[in-house]
Design an enzyme around this catalytic site. Structure first.
Site, PDB file in Angstrom:
ATOM      1  N   GLU A 162       0.819  -1.238   0.000  1.00 17.42           N
ATOM      2  CA  GLU A 162       0.000   0.000   0.000  1.00 17.42           C
ATOM      3  C   GLU A 162       0.848   1.283   0.000  1.00 17.42           C
ATOM      4  O   GLU A 162       0.340   2.360   0.275  1.00 17.42           O
ATOM      5  CB  GLU A 162      -1.007   0.068   1.173  1.00 17.42           C
ATOM      6  CG  GLU A 162      -1.630  -1.203   1.680  1.00 17.42           C
ATOM      7  CD  GLU A 162      -2.393  -2.013   0.644  1.00 17.42           C
ATOM      8  OE1 GLU A 162      -1.850  -3.085   0.283  1.00 17.42           O
ATOM      9  OE2 GLU A 162      -3.479  -1.618   0.207  1.00 17.42           O
ATOM     10  N   TYR A 164       3.507   1.900   1.984  1.00 18.62           N
ATOM     11  CA  TYR A 164       4.138   2.217   3.274  1.00 18.62           C
ATOM     12  C   TYR A 164       5.647   1.933   3.210  1.00 18.62           C
ATOM     13  O   TYR A 164       6.162   1.495   2.178  1.00 18.62           O
ATOM     14  CB  TYR A 164       3.460   1.422   4.404  1.00 18.62           C
ATOM     15  CG  TYR A 164       2.031   1.885   4.670  1.00 18.62           C
ATOM     16  CD1 TYR A 164       1.775   3.183   5.111  1.00 18.62           C
ATOM     17  CD2 TYR A 164       0.948   1.033   4.486  1.00 18.62           C
ATOM     18  CE1 TYR A 164       0.470   3.615   5.362  1.00 18.62           C
ATOM     19  CE2 TYR A 164      -0.366   1.461   4.726  1.00 18.62           C
ATOM     20  CZ  TYR A 164      -0.594   2.747   5.167  1.00 18.62           C
ATOM     21  OH  TYR A 164      -1.875   3.177   5.403  1.00 18.62           O
ATOM     22  N   ARG A 212       2.622  -8.837   3.983  1.00 16.81           N
ATOM     23  CA  ARG A 212       1.681  -8.273   2.990  1.00 16.81           C
ATOM     24  C   ARG A 212       2.496  -7.643   1.878  1.00 16.81           C
ATOM     25  O   ARG A 212       3.169  -6.634   2.056  1.00 16.81           O
ATOM     26  CB  ARG A 212       0.767  -7.249   3.657  1.00 16.81           C
ATOM     27  CG  ARG A 212      -0.320  -6.796   2.717  1.00 16.81           C
ATOM     28  CD  ARG A 212      -1.648  -6.693   3.388  1.00 16.81           C
ATOM     29  NE  ARG A 212      -2.636  -6.226   2.431  1.00 16.81           N
ATOM     30  CZ  ARG A 212      -3.623  -5.447   2.728  1.00 16.81           C
ATOM     31  NH1 ARG A 212      -3.823  -5.055   3.965  1.00 16.81           N
ATOM     32  NH2 ARG A 212      -4.479  -5.068   1.808  1.00 16.81           N
ATOM     33  N   HIS A 250      -1.555   3.942  -1.617  1.00 16.92           N
ATOM     34  CA  HIS A 250      -2.623   4.875  -1.250  1.00 16.92           C
ATOM     35  C   HIS A 250      -2.678   6.086  -2.175  1.00 16.92           C
ATOM     36  O   HIS A 250      -3.714   6.704  -2.313  1.00 16.92           O
ATOM     37  CB  HIS A 250      -2.475   5.330   0.201  1.00 16.92           C
ATOM     38  CG  HIS A 250      -2.879   4.253   1.171  1.00 16.92           C
ATOM     39  ND1 HIS A 250      -4.003   3.466   0.999  1.00 16.92           N
ATOM     40  CD2 HIS A 250      -2.319   3.823   2.322  1.00 16.92           C
ATOM     41  CE1 HIS A 250      -4.100   2.610   1.997  1.00 16.92           C
ATOM     42  NE2 HIS A 250      -3.089   2.799   2.806  1.00 16.92           N
ATOM     43  N   GLN A 336     -18.142   5.031   3.868  1.00 22.73           N
ATOM     44  CA  GLN A 336     -18.639   6.239   4.522  1.00 22.73           C
ATOM     45  C   GLN A 336     -18.419   6.290   6.034  1.00 22.73           C
ATOM     46  O   GLN A 336     -18.114   7.336   6.569  1.00 22.73           O
ATOM     47  CB  GLN A 336     -20.132   6.422   4.221  1.00 22.73           C
ATOM     48  CG  GLN A 336     -20.370   7.180   2.933  1.00 22.73           C
ATOM     49  CD  GLN A 336     -21.830   7.220   2.541  1.00 22.73           C
ATOM     50  OE1 GLN A 336     -22.246   6.549   1.605  1.00 22.73           O
ATOM     51  NE2 GLN A 336     -22.610   7.995   3.243  1.00 22.73           N
TER      52      GLN A 336
HETATM   53  P1  NAP Z   1     -27.065  17.888  -0.934  1.00 18.66           P
HETATM   54  O1  NAP Z   1     -25.850  17.090  -0.759  1.00 18.66           O
HETATM   55  O2  NAP Z   1     -27.500  18.779   0.146  1.00 18.66           O
HETATM   56  O3  NAP Z   1     -26.872  18.733  -2.270  1.00 18.66           O
HETATM   57  C1  NAP Z   1     -27.832  19.613  -2.719  1.00 18.66           C
HETATM   58  C2  NAP Z   1     -27.272  20.446  -3.868  1.00 18.66           C
HETATM   59  O4  NAP Z   1     -28.282  21.330  -4.288  1.00 18.66           O
HETATM   60  C3  NAP Z   1     -26.078  21.274  -3.480  1.00 18.66           C
HETATM   61  O5  NAP Z   1     -25.118  21.138  -4.506  1.00 18.66           O
HETATM   62  C4  NAP Z   1     -26.614  22.699  -3.409  1.00 18.66           C
HETATM   63  O6  NAP Z   1     -25.585  23.509  -3.926  1.00 18.66           O
HETATM   64  C5  NAP Z   1     -27.830  22.671  -4.304  1.00 18.66           C
HETATM   65  N1  NAP Z   1     -28.939  23.473  -3.816  1.00 18.66           N
HETATM   66  C6  NAP Z   1     -29.402  23.597  -2.534  1.00 18.66           C
HETATM   67  N2  NAP Z   1     -30.470  24.402  -2.493  1.00 18.66           N
HETATM   68  C7  NAP Z   1     -30.709  24.798  -3.742  1.00 18.66           C
HETATM   69  C8  NAP Z   1     -31.682  25.647  -4.329  1.00 18.66           C
HETATM   70  N3  NAP Z   1     -32.627  26.247  -3.607  1.00 18.66           N
HETATM   71  N4  NAP Z   1     -31.630  25.861  -5.650  1.00 18.66           N
HETATM   72  C9  NAP Z   1     -30.666  25.271  -6.408  1.00 18.66           C
HETATM   73  N5  NAP Z   1     -29.724  24.462  -5.911  1.00 18.66           N
HETATM   74  C10 NAP Z   1     -29.743  24.228  -4.589  1.00 18.66           C
HETATM   75  O7  NAP Z   1     -28.308  16.956  -1.228  1.00 18.66           O
HETATM   76  P2  NAP Z   1     -28.455  15.677  -2.156  1.00 18.66           P
HETATM   77  O8  NAP Z   1     -27.527  15.692  -3.302  1.00 18.66           O
HETATM   78  O9  NAP Z   1     -29.914  15.611  -2.433  1.00 18.66           O
HETATM   79  O10 NAP Z   1     -28.057  14.493  -1.219  1.00 18.66           O
HETATM   80  C11 NAP Z   1     -28.834  14.221  -0.057  1.00 18.66           C
HETATM   81  C12 NAP Z   1     -28.016  13.445   0.949  1.00 18.66           C
HETATM   82  O11 NAP Z   1     -27.723  12.164   0.484  1.00 18.66           O
HETATM   83  C13 NAP Z   1     -26.701  14.130   1.222  1.00 18.66           C
HETATM   84  O12 NAP Z   1     -26.413  14.058   2.593  1.00 18.66           O
HETATM   85  C14 NAP Z   1     -25.730  13.315   0.470  1.00 18.66           C
HETATM   86  O13 NAP Z   1     -24.448  13.313   1.100  1.00 18.66           O
HETATM   87  C15 NAP Z   1     -26.342  11.933   0.504  1.00 18.66           C
HETATM   88  N6  NAP Z   1     -25.904  11.188  -0.661  1.00 18.66           N
HETATM   89  C16 NAP Z   1     -24.630  10.734  -0.670  1.00 18.66           C
HETATM   90  C17 NAP Z   1     -24.156  10.062  -1.772  1.00 18.66           C
HETATM   91  C18 NAP Z   1     -22.739   9.541  -1.800  1.00 18.66           C
HETATM   92  O14 NAP Z   1     -22.238   9.231  -2.809  1.00 18.66           O
HETATM   93  N7  NAP Z   1     -22.055   9.459  -0.688  1.00 18.66           N
HETATM   94  C19 NAP Z   1     -24.961   9.849  -2.845  1.00 18.66           C
HETATM   95  C20 NAP Z   1     -26.258  10.322  -2.820  1.00 18.66           C
HETATM   96  C21 NAP Z   1     -26.706  11.006  -1.715  1.00 18.66           C
HETATM   97  P3  NAP Z   1     -25.663  25.092  -3.975  1.00 18.66           P
HETATM   98  O15 NAP Z   1     -26.435  25.501  -2.754  1.00 18.66           O
HETATM   99  O16 NAP Z   1     -24.219  25.501  -3.974  1.00 18.66           O
HETATM  100  O17 NAP Z   1     -26.328  25.430  -5.250  1.00 18.66           O
HETATM  101 FE1  SF4 Z   2     -17.405   0.519   5.572  1.00 18.18          FE
HETATM  102 FE2  SF4 Z   2     -19.726  -0.416   6.444  1.00 18.18          FE
HETATM  103 FE3  SF4 Z   2     -19.623   0.916   4.145  1.00 18.18          FE
HETATM  104 FE4  SF4 Z   2     -18.618  -1.554   4.377  1.00 18.18          FE
HETATM  105  S1  SF4 Z   2     -20.758  -0.944   4.554  1.00 18.18           S
HETATM  106  S2  SF4 Z   2     -17.634   0.158   3.404  1.00 18.18           S
HETATM  107  S3  SF4 Z   2     -17.788  -1.487   6.430  1.00 18.18           S
HETATM  108  S4  SF4 Z   2     -19.175   1.707   6.167  1.00 18.18           S
END
Ligand code: NAP
Ligand code: SF4
Length: 665
Positions: A162, A164, A212, A250, A336
Site C-alpha cells: 500500500e 508504506y 503483505r 494509497h 462512509q
Molecule cells: P445535498 O448534498 O445537500 O446537495 C444539494 C445540492 O443542491 C447542493 O449542490 C446545493 O448547492 C444545491 N442546492 C441547494 N439548495 C438549492 C436551491 N434552492 N436551488 C438550487 N440548488 C440548490 O443533497 P443531495 O444531493 O440531495 O443528497 C442528499 C443526501 O444524500 C446528502 O447528505 C448526500 O451526502 C447523501 N448522498 C450521498 C451520496 C454519496 O455518494 N455518498 C450519494 C447520494 C446522496 P448550492 O447551494 O451551492 O447550489
Molecule cells: Fe465501511 Fe460499512 Fe460501508 Fe462496508 S458498509 S464500506 S464497512 S461503512
C-alpha cells in the site's frame, strides 16, 4: 465448501480460510480503546473469522501514522494488547498483530523514508533514513514482534504494501539510495528481508509471520512482476509463513476497494503468484460475501481470502454464511463510516452496522424490560433500522409503507451504476423483517387514526425533493431526479443537473454510464502485469449524454462527497466529459435554454432536460397530529431533519430510537 476447510499457516491450525484483514478503527488511540477493541475482536472471533489481523501498529514513533498514533515499543503497552489476545482466545479465535511503519505516508513532521521524496498525499516531507537508521528500524521491527509475542498474539503481519515504508524501499520511484539498501532490486529488498530474518531469529518457529506484499502497485515505476516473484520466494526462504496480497499504493488514482470495483476484482493478481511459492497465499480487496470467497478459492486464485470491512458490517459473516447467507448484513463498499471516519479522526464504524466499534453501547443480547406495541412509519433506511432493532429488543412492531416495496431512497440508490450493493442491504432487511416476525403493511399510508392504538410511534417518513423556482422552472423539460432514476421521464441528449451534492453526482453517473465499459480497461489496469506498477492507458467509457452540473456555491464541485471516494466520482465524470460549474446564479429556463451567470459572466445554453437535484426538505406530515393526541412519537432520519442526511445517519438514528424506547437489561 472450500472456505470452511481447515488450513495450516506456519504454526497455526486455522479452522477456515477466511482472514479478517487489518483495519484501523481509531480505538487504538482512544481512551479505554483497548477494552473496546477486545470486545470488537472477540465478537469477530466468535463470529467465525479463521484468523484476525489487527489494525496497523508502528514499531517506532516515526512510523506512527499520525502524531500519537498507535505503536508497540515498550513492555508497558503489552498489558493493553493482552486484553485483546485474551478476549479473542477465549472465543476460540486466533489473532496476529500487524506491524506497520508509515514511512513517508506518516502524517507528521518526524516522518522518514528511504529517500527524502514527499508523497503527493502528505504535506510533510520525509527525512531520508541513514544506513544506521535503517538498521535501527530493522531492529525495532523485531523488538515489536517480540513484544507482540509477549502480549499473546499468535503471530504478526508485516505491512509491506500500500505504499508504506517497506514498499517505499522496494521501488526506484521512492528509493534513490546509494548504500546497500538502494540501487539494484537485491539491495532494495534487503530492508524487507532483514526485517523478516531478524524477527524470525527472535521469535522462533512457533510464531506466525505473514508478509503483505504489494503485488500491484498501480503507480508509475512500481515493482515489476519478476521483482514481485523474486521477493515472494526470498520471503519464503527467510521464514515467512504466508503472503497476503496488497493492491495499490494509497496515492494511486485508481479505485481498489470502492463499491464500483467488481467483487473479488483483483483476485487474478494473487492467482498469478500461485505455484511460485509453497506457503499459503491470501487474496483480498472487495470480497464481501463468502460466496465470492468460495469462487476465488475454487478457481485457484488463492489459499485464503482476506476481508476487513465485511467484518465491520457483520461480525458473524463466516458462521452465518454456513447456515444461510441471506442472514448476513453485507458490506456495501461505501467507505462512509469506516475509512472516511478514520480520515476525519473519528472512530471507524459501519454504515449498515452502527454498532461496530460500539459493541458496549448497544449490546446485541439486550432485551427491552417492557414490551411495547410499536408502529414504524416509513421503510427507508431509518425506518427499517428502527424496525428490526425494536423487534430484536422484543417489541411487537408494525411497519407501514405507502409503496409496494420496502426501501425508500435505497430503491433509487441501487439503480445507480456501481451501487447495486444496496440490493444486499435491502435483502438483509427483508430477511430480518421475516425472521423477527414484523408485521409489514405495504401499500398502506398510515393515518393518525390507524396509529392511535400503538404505545410508541417512530416516524421515518423521510424527505421531499426541494423545489427549484426560477422563471420557466415549471417547463416540462425540468424534471426531478426521482423521475429520472425511476425511468418515468425521457431524458434528452443535453442535460443540466441543478445541484452538485451526492444525488447530483449519482444522476450524472446514471446518465453517463457506459454499459460496455469494463473496470480494468476504464481505469487503465494491465491485467497481464507486463508493465511496472501494472498500469496502462485508461479507456473511459463513452457517454450518451452531454451533462453539465451546476452549483451556486464557490467550493470545489463535488467537494462534499465522501473523503475516500469523492475523488473517484469526480474523476469518473471528468473522464466522461461532464462539465462542472460553480458560483452560478440561475436566471431563467426558457425555450430550451438555461440562462445563468457563472462568476458574474452571463451564459445562455441549450438543454433538452434539466434535472433538479437541489437537496431535500424534511417530510413529517403526521407529527403534529400525533402529538396533539398525546402519542409518544420519535422522528428519525429525514422526518427529523433533512440537513446532512445520508444513509449512515438514517440507520444510526433508527438504532438509537429503538434503544431509546426500550429501557433494557
Ligand atoms: P445535498 O448534498 O445537500 O446537495 C444539494 C445540492 O443542491 C447542493 O449542490 C446545493 O448547492 C444545491 N442546492 C441547494 N439548495 C438549492 C436551491 N434552492 N436551488 C438550487 N440548488 C440548490 O443533497 P443531495 O444531493 O440531495 O443528497 C442528499 C443526501 O444524500 C446528502 O447528505 C448526500 O451526502 C447523501 N448522498 C450521498 C451520496 C454519496 O455518494 N455518498 C450519494 C447520494 C446522496 P448550492 O447551494 O451551492 O447550489
Ligand atoms: Fe465501511 Fe460499512 Fe460501508 Fe462496508 S458498509 S464500506 S464497512 S461503512
Amino acid at each position: 465448501m472450500l472456505v470452511y476447510k481447515p488450513i495450516t499457516l506456519g504454526p497455526l491450525k486455522l479452522s477456515n480460510r477466511i482472514l479478517m484483514g487489518s483495519m484501523h478503527t481509531g480505538l487504538e488511540e482512544a481512551n479505554d480503546g483497548f477494552k473496546a477493541l477486545a470486545k470488537f475482536y472477540a465478537e469477530r472471533a466468535k463470529g467465525g473469522a479463521g484468523l484476525i489481523v489487527t489494525g496497523g501498529i508502528s514499531p517506532n514513533r516515526r512510523g506512527a501514522l499520525k502524531p500519537g498514533g498507535a505503536r508497540l515499543t515498550s513492555r508497558r503497552q503489552v498489558k493493553d494488547h493482552s486484553l485483546i489476545t485474551d478476549a479473542v482466545h477465549k472465543e476460540g479465535g486466533k489473532i496476529c498483530l500487524q506491524i506497520l511503519h508509515g514511512g513517508r505516508y506518516s502524517y507528521h513532521p518526524f516522518n522518514v523514508g528511504p529517500s527524502n521524496i514527499k508523497a503527493a498525499i502528505n504535506r510533510f516531507s520525509p527525512r531520508s533514513l541513514s544506513t544506521r537508521g535503517v538498521r535501527k528500524t530493522v531492529r525495532q521491527y523485531s523488538e515489536c514482534a517480540v513484544l507482540a509475542k509477549e502480549a499473546g498474539y499468535d503471530g504478526i503481519e508485516i505491512m509491506g504494501s500500500e505504499g508504506y515504508l517497506i514498499n517505499q524501499f522496494l521501488v526506484t520511484a521512492t528509493n534513490k539510495r546509494t548504500d546497500t539498501y538502494g540501487g539494484s532490486f537485491e539491495n532494495r529488498m534487503r530492508f524487507a528481508l532483514e526485517i523478516i530474518q531478524s524477527i524470525r531469529e527472535k521469535v522462533g518457529k512457533d510464531f506466525a509471520i505473514i508478509f503483505r506484499l504489494s503485488m500491484l502497485d498501480l503507480v508509475n515505476d512500481g515493482s515489476s512482476w519478476s521483482e514481485i516473484e523474486i521477493l515472494a520466494k526470498s520471503l519464503e526462504n527467510h521464514g515467512v509463513d504466508a503472503i497476503n496480497t496488497g493492491i495499490g499504493w494509497h496515492e494511486a488514482r485508481i479505485p481498489t476497494i470502492a463499491t464500483l470495483v467488481p467483487r473479488g476484482g483483483f483476485a487474478f493478481v494473487t492467482q498469478k503468484l500461485m505455484g511460485s511459492v509453497q506457503i499459503p497465499l491470501i487474496t483480498t480487496n472487495r470480497f464481501n460475501t463468502i460466496e465470492a470467497c468460495e469462487e476465488a478459492l475454487a478457481s485457484g486464485c488463492a489459499d485464503m481470502v482476506s476481508m476487513a470491512r465485511p467484518f465491520l458490517a457483520d461480525p458473524e459473516i463466516v458462521n452465518k454464511s454456513k447456515v444461510n447467507s441471506n442472514a448476513v448484513n453485507t458490506c456495501i463498499g461505501c467507505n462512509q463510516a469506516c475509512l472516511d471516519h478514520i480520515f476525519k479522526n473519528k472512530i471507524a464504524t459501519c454504515l449498515v452496522n452502527p454498532r461496530a466499534s460500539h459493541e458496549d453501547k448497544w449490546p446485541r443480547q439486550a432485551k427491552a424490560n417492557v414490551i411495547k406495541r410499536v408502529a414504524v412509519v416509513g421503510s427507508g433506511p431509518a425506518g427499517l433500522s428502527a424496525t428490526i432493532e425494536a423487534a430484536r429488543l422484543g417489541h411487537s412492531v408494525t411497519l407501514f409503507e405507502s409503496n409496494a416495496e420496502i426501501g425508500g431512497q435505497f430503491n433509487m440508490a441501487k439503480s445507480i451504476p456501481g451501487k447495486d450493493e444496496f440490493n444486499e442491504t435491502l435483502r438483509y432487511f427483508d430477511f430480518k423483517l421475516k425472521q423477527l416476525g414484523v408485521q409489514v403493511k405495504l401499500n398502506t399510508r398510515a393515518e393518525i387514526a390507524s396509529l392511535t392504538d400503538y404505545d410508541q410511534i417512530i416516524l421515518a417518513t423521510g424527505v421531499k425533493p426541494r423545489k427549484w423556482t426560477i422563471p420557466g422552472s415549471d417547463s416540462k423539460e425540468v424534471v426531478s431526479y426521482i423521475d429520472v432514476l425511476k425511468g418515468n421521464v425521457a431524458v434528452g441528449k443535453r442535460v443540466a443537473i441543478i445541484g452538485a451534492g451526492g444525488i447530483g453526482f449519482d444522476v450524472a453517473e446514471f446518465l453517463t454510464h457506459d454499459e460496455t465499459s469494463q473496470f480494468l480497461e476504464e481505469w487503465g489496469i494491465d491485467e497481464t502485469l507486463a508493465e511496472r506498477g501494472g498500469l496502462k492507458e485508461p479507456m473511459p467509457g463513452q457517454s450518451n449524454h452531454h451533462v453539465e452540473i451546476f452549483q451556486r456555491s464557490e467550493g470545489k464541485v463535488g467537494g462534499k462527497l465522501g473523503k475516500t471516494t469523492g475523488w473517484i466520482h469526480r474523476l469518473q465524470l471528468k473522464n466522461k466529459g461532464v462539465i462542472t460549474r460553480k458560483c452560478v446564479e440561475y436566471q431563467s429556463f426558457e425555450q430550451g435554454h438555461l440562462t445563468f451567470k457563472e462568476s458574474g459572466i452571463e451564459h445562455r445554453i441549450a438543454f433538452d432536460t434539466v434535472v433538479v437535484c437541489a437537496g431535500q426538505t424534511s417530510y413529517a406530515p403526521l407529527l403534529d397530529g400525533l402529538r396533539a393526541k398525546g402519542k409518544s412519537v420519535i422522528s428519525i432520519g429525514g422526518a427529523l431533519s433533512a440537513s446532512k442526511l445520508d444513509a449512515q445517519r438514517a440507520i444510526k438514528e433508527g438504532l438509537e430510537a429503538a434503544y431509546e424506547i426500550s429501557p433494557w437489561s
